[in-house]
Motif scaffolding. Structure first.
Motif, PDB file in Angstrom:
ATOM      1  N   GLY A   1      11.280   8.713  22.998  1.00 42.55           N
ATOM      2  CA  GLY A   1       9.677   8.679  22.940  1.00 42.55           C
ATOM      3  C   GLY A   1       8.660   7.674  21.855  1.00 42.55           C
ATOM      4  N   ARG A   2       9.721   8.053  20.979  1.00 44.14           N
ATOM      5  CA  ARG A   2       8.610   7.907  19.469  1.00 44.14           C
ATOM      6  C   ARG A   2       8.569   6.184  19.268  1.00 44.14           C
ATOM      7  NH1 ARG A   2       5.838  12.376  17.716  1.00 44.14           N
ATOM      8  NH2 ARG A   2       4.528  10.152  16.714  1.00 44.14           N
ATOM      9  N   ARG A   3       7.321   5.488  18.802  1.00 41.81           N
ATOM     10  CA  ARG A   3       7.495   4.897  17.615  1.00 41.81           C
ATOM     11  C   ARG A   3       7.319   4.792  15.769  1.00 41.81           C
ATOM     12  NH1 ARG A   3       6.108   1.034  21.727  1.00 41.81           N
ATOM     13  NH2 ARG A   3       8.281  -0.104  22.529  1.00 41.81           N
ATOM     14  N   THR A   4       7.966   3.481  16.070  1.00 41.07           N
ATOM     15  CA  THR A   4       7.793   3.523  13.940  1.00 41.07           C
ATOM     16  C   THR A   4       5.769   3.728  14.105  1.00 41.07           C
ATOM     17  OG1 THR A   4       9.278   2.361  13.629  1.00 41.07           O
ATOM     18  CG2 THR A   4       8.133   2.322  11.774  1.00 41.07           C
ATOM     19  N   GLY A   5       5.119   4.642  13.497  1.00 41.56           N
ATOM     20  CA  GLY A   5       4.077   4.715  12.642  1.00 41.56           C
ATOM     21  C   GLY A   5       3.217   4.186  11.589  1.00 41.56           C
ATOM     22  N   ILE A   6       2.557   4.512  11.829  1.00 38.47           N
ATOM     23  CA  ILE A   6       1.673   4.124  10.665  1.00 38.47           C
ATOM     24  C   ILE A   6       0.076   5.085  10.419  1.00 38.47           C
ATOM     25  CG2 ILE A   6      -0.258   2.888   8.841  1.00 38.47           C
ATOM     26  CD1 ILE A   6       0.976   0.873  10.925  1.00 38.47           C
ATOM     27  N   ARG A   7       0.531   6.291   8.928  1.00 40.10           N
ATOM     28  CA  ARG A   7      -0.553   7.079   8.047  1.00 40.10           C
ATOM     29  C   ARG A   7      -0.881   6.648   7.263  1.00 40.10           C
ATOM     30  NH1 ARG A   7       2.946  12.680   9.522  1.00 40.10           N
ATOM     31  NH2 ARG A   7       3.294  11.940   7.588  1.00 40.10           N
ATOM     32  N   LEU A   8      -2.140   7.438   7.112  1.00 37.71           N
ATOM     33  CA  LEU A   8      -2.719   7.590   5.894  1.00 37.71           C
ATOM     34  C   LEU A   8      -2.125   8.842   5.155  1.00 37.71           C
ATOM     35  CD1 LEU A   8      -6.470   7.471   6.334  1.00 37.71           C
ATOM     36  CD2 LEU A   8      -4.944   5.570   5.091  1.00 37.71           C
ATOM     37  N   THR A   9      -1.633   8.793   3.741  1.00 43.06           N
ATOM     38  CA  THR A   9      -0.664   9.704   3.462  1.00 43.06           C
ATOM     39  C   THR A   9      -2.343  10.055   2.510  1.00 43.06           C
ATOM     40  OG1 THR A   9      -1.549   8.598   1.022  1.00 43.06           O
ATOM     41  CG2 THR A   9       0.811   8.136   1.847  1.00 43.06           C
ATOM     42  N   ALA A  10      -2.593  11.506   1.957  1.00 45.78           N
ATOM     43  CA  ALA A  10      -3.731  12.742   1.235  1.00 45.78           C
ATOM     44  C   ALA A  10      -4.512  12.180   0.280  1.00 45.78           C
ATOM     45  CB  ALA A  10      -3.349  13.965   0.925  1.00 45.78           C
ATOM     46  N   ASN A  11      -3.453  11.142  -0.314  1.00 44.72           N
ATOM     47  CA  ASN A  11      -4.504  10.487  -1.558  1.00 44.72           C
ATOM     48  C   ASN A  11      -5.042   9.067  -0.144  1.00 44.72           C
ATOM     49  OD1 ASN A  11      -3.414  11.717  -3.293  1.00 44.72           O
ATOM     50  ND2 ASN A  11      -2.114  10.749  -3.806  1.00 44.72           N
ATOM     51  N   GLY A  12      -4.680   8.984   0.590  1.00 42.00           N
ATOM     52  CA  GLY A  12      -4.993   7.399   1.401  1.00 42.00           C
ATOM     53  C   GLY A  12      -6.198   8.095   2.035  1.00 42.00           C
TER      54      GLY A  12
ATOM     55  N   MET B   1       0.714  -0.986   0.053  1.00 44.84           N
ATOM     56  CA  MET B   1       0.104  -0.158   0.251  1.00 44.84           C
ATOM     57  C   MET B   1       1.037   1.708   0.363  1.00 44.84           C
ATOM     58  SD  MET B   1      -3.532  -0.996   2.502  1.00 44.84           S
ATOM     59  CE  MET B   1      -4.102   0.301   2.260  1.00 44.84           C
ATOM     60  N   GLU B   2       2.404   1.677   0.605  1.00 42.27           N
ATOM     61  CA  GLU B   2       3.076   2.632   0.679  1.00 42.27           C
ATOM     62  C   GLU B   2       3.871   2.218  -0.896  1.00 42.27           C
ATOM     63  OE1 GLU B   2       5.830   1.752   4.003  1.00 42.27           O
ATOM     64  OE2 GLU B   2       6.316   4.090   3.419  1.00 42.27           O
ATOM     65  N   SER B   3       3.949   1.505  -1.374  1.00 42.41           N
ATOM     66  CA  SER B   3       4.114   1.515  -2.790  1.00 42.41           C
ATOM     67  C   SER B   3       3.339   2.604  -3.751  1.00 42.41           C
ATOM     68  CB  SER B   3       4.706   0.794  -3.227  1.00 42.41           C
ATOM     69  OG  SER B   3       3.757  -0.558  -3.810  1.00 42.41           O
ATOM     70  N   ARG B   4       1.243   2.040  -3.509  1.00 38.66           N
ATOM     71  CA  ARG B   4       0.732   2.897  -3.969  1.00 38.66           C
ATOM     72  C   ARG B   4       0.651   4.571  -3.566  1.00 38.66           C
ATOM     73  NH1 ARG B   4      -4.020  -1.637  -4.145  1.00 38.66           N
ATOM     74  NH2 ARG B   4      -4.792  -0.083  -4.329  1.00 38.66           N
ATOM     75  N   GLY B   5       0.993   4.434  -2.580  1.00 41.80           N
ATOM     76  CA  GLY B   5       0.752   5.902  -2.359  1.00 41.80           C
ATOM     77  C   GLY B   5      -0.366   6.085  -1.263  1.00 41.80           C
ATOM     78  N   LEU B   6      -0.677   4.548  -0.998  1.00 43.11           N
ATOM     79  CA  LEU B   6      -2.327   5.215   0.130  1.00 43.11           C
ATOM     80  C   LEU B   6      -1.958   5.231   1.614  1.00 43.11           C
ATOM     81  CD1 LEU B   6      -4.054   1.976  -1.426  1.00 43.11           C
ATOM     82  CD2 LEU B   6      -4.481   4.608  -1.674  1.00 43.11           C
ATOM     83  N   THR B   7      -0.513   4.802   2.042  1.00 42.76           N
ATOM     84  CA  THR B   7      -0.205   4.686   3.419  1.00 42.76           C
ATOM     85  C   THR B   7       1.643   4.894   4.133  1.00 42.76           C
ATOM     86  OG1 THR B   7       0.403   1.647   4.151  1.00 42.76           O
ATOM     87  CG2 THR B   7      -2.051   2.899   4.515  1.00 42.76           C
ATOM     88  N   GLU B   8       2.101   5.565   4.798  1.00 44.41           N
ATOM     89  CA  GLU B   8       2.906   5.493   4.537  1.00 44.41           C
ATOM     90  C   GLU B   8       3.565   5.095   6.346  1.00 44.41           C
ATOM     91  OE1 GLU B   8       3.928   9.824   3.656  1.00 44.41           O
ATOM     92  OE2 GLU B   8       2.347  10.751   5.433  1.00 44.41           O
ATOM     93  N   ARG B   9       5.122   4.777   6.667  1.00 45.07           N
ATOM     94  CA  ARG B   9       5.544   5.152   7.387  1.00 45.07           C
ATOM     95  C   ARG B   9       6.173   6.556   8.636  1.00 45.07           C
ATOM     96  NH1 ARG B   9       5.380  -0.161   5.321  1.00 45.07           N
ATOM     97  NH2 ARG B   9       4.809  -2.103   6.726  1.00 45.07           N
ATOM     98  N   THR B  10       6.567   6.323   9.723  1.00 43.14           N
ATOM     99  CA  THR B  10       6.819   7.533   9.866  1.00 43.14           C
ATOM    100  C   THR B  10       8.060   7.207  10.648  1.00 43.14           C
ATOM    101  OG1 THR B  10       5.493   7.589  12.036  1.00 43.14           O
ATOM    102  CG2 THR B  10       4.517   8.283   9.701  1.00 43.14           C
ATOM    103  N   GLU B  11       8.909   7.239  10.253  1.00 43.86           N
ATOM    104  CA  GLU B  11      10.408   6.421  11.190  1.00 43.86           C
ATOM    105  C   GLU B  11      10.697   8.227  12.060  1.00 43.86           C
ATOM    106  OE1 GLU B  11      11.934   3.861   8.846  1.00 43.86           O
ATOM    107  OE2 GLU B  11      10.978   4.171   6.957  1.00 43.86           O
ATOM    108  N   THR B  12      10.345   7.006  12.987  1.00 46.14           N
ATOM    109  CA  THR B  12      11.237   8.523  13.859  1.00 46.14           C
ATOM    110  C   THR B  12      12.360   7.879  15.132  1.00 46.14           C
ATOM    111  OG1 THR B  12       9.430   8.316  15.567  1.00 46.14           O
ATOM    112  CG2 THR B  12       9.275   9.850  13.505  1.00 46.14           C
ATOM    113  N   GLY B  13      13.549   7.510  14.413  1.00 46.86           N
ATOM    114  CA  GLY B  13      14.019   7.046  15.380  1.00 46.86           C
ATOM    115  C   GLY B  13      14.552   7.278  17.083  1.00 46.86           C
ATOM    116  N   ALA B  14      14.297   8.620  17.104  1.00 41.41           N
ATOM    117  CA  ALA B  14      13.947   9.678  18.261  1.00 41.41           C
ATOM    118  C   ALA B  14      13.461   8.182  19.833  1.00 41.41           C
ATOM    119  CB  ALA B  14      12.851  10.877  18.422  1.00 41.41           C
TER     120      ALA B  14
END
Lengths: 149, 149
Positions: free
Chosen positions: A96-107, A81-94
């Motif tokens: 407190g944060r965890r690897t999160g999944i979000r919808l893109t605008a298109n998604g 789905m990511e390769s089709r631009g529907l979702t994205e992973r927000t990898e914040t190596g920082a």
DNA sequence: CAAGATTGACGAATCAATCTTT
DNA sequence: AAAGATTGATTCGTCAATCTTG
């Protein structure tokens, strides 16, 4: 009543009608999702879950347990789905944060339309044709089944 | 009644209960087939079809249309089942005859047991818990759905 | 190291292409 | 050549193994 070890014609008829009906229904729902939005039922489920979460970022394990899927199934599907631009992973190596999944605008746009259309489909094919008696019967059966599952 | 573009909580509840129930049910049926006989639902369907045909040889295209499957799905599955000794192809290159599919002795034994056990499962999980009224309602709903499919 | 996420290998289904019979 | 059957390529899901991060 004496019961043989195979289904009587009457028993078989009910059983067969029920499974066929489910099949017809599922097929039509999936056909419409594919035709109108180019997505599978699985993709739709992910879109709905992320849509519900709104702004909150979601983790793979959360999606997996919500959908009762294998975590790797989620990971694989998200990659596609990511390769089709529907979702994205927000990898914040920082820290407190965890690897999160979000919808893109298109998604998000796709999810909006698909959720709406899907509600209409469910109404038209499932809810509206039900009589009161049928609604009650199906509801009771479902509750029993879920309780024992 | 005014209808919004999303399902009301009441609508959603019925819809959700029904899909969840189906899922629980299907999962349990498949689990039992796998646990007790080591076969998938698809393999079971093929065994049943061949079992019904008794001594008559069946062709791939007949199986495919009976099950409403792609012919290649049947061919692939038969190849796997053949390698497990459940079915065999009787290739008679002779003039009038066609390539036929048959159960092996092992396949027939397995089919016998599985069909019997499966009937019990359907009774226990589906038929027995239904009241007369529920049975009638579900039958009507199924027929409607199939008719419109 | 332990939980969470990803990756790879395999089984199964679909679609298109090919092979086989008549 | 047309119908029937098989095969191959691709995709999706599952299971096991690996990588990553706290």
């Amino acid at each position: 009543v004496t019961k043989s070890d195979t289904l009587s014609p009457a028993e078989w008829e009910i059983w067969h009608a029920w499974t066929e009906a489910q099949r017809v229904f599922a097929r039509e729902v999936e056909r419409l999702l594919q035709r109108d939005f180019g997505i599978s039922k699985a993709e739709f489920s992910v879109l709905v879950s992320l849509h519900r979460a709104a702004e909150t970022e979601v983790r793979v394990s959360e999606l997996a347990s919500a959908l009762e899927w294998d975590k790797s199934r989620v990971a694989h599907l998200l990659t596609r789905m990511e390769s089709r631009g529907l979702t994205e992973r927000t990898e914040t190596g920082a820290k407190g944060r965890r690897t999160g999944i979000r919808l893109t605008a298109n998604g998000r746009d796709l999810a909006d339309s698909a959720v709406q259309a899907h509600a209409g489909t469910i109404r038209r094919l499932f809810l509206d044709p039900l009589t009161m008696e049928q609604t009650t019967a199906i509801r009771q059966w479902s509750d029993q089944m879920i309780a024992r599952g």
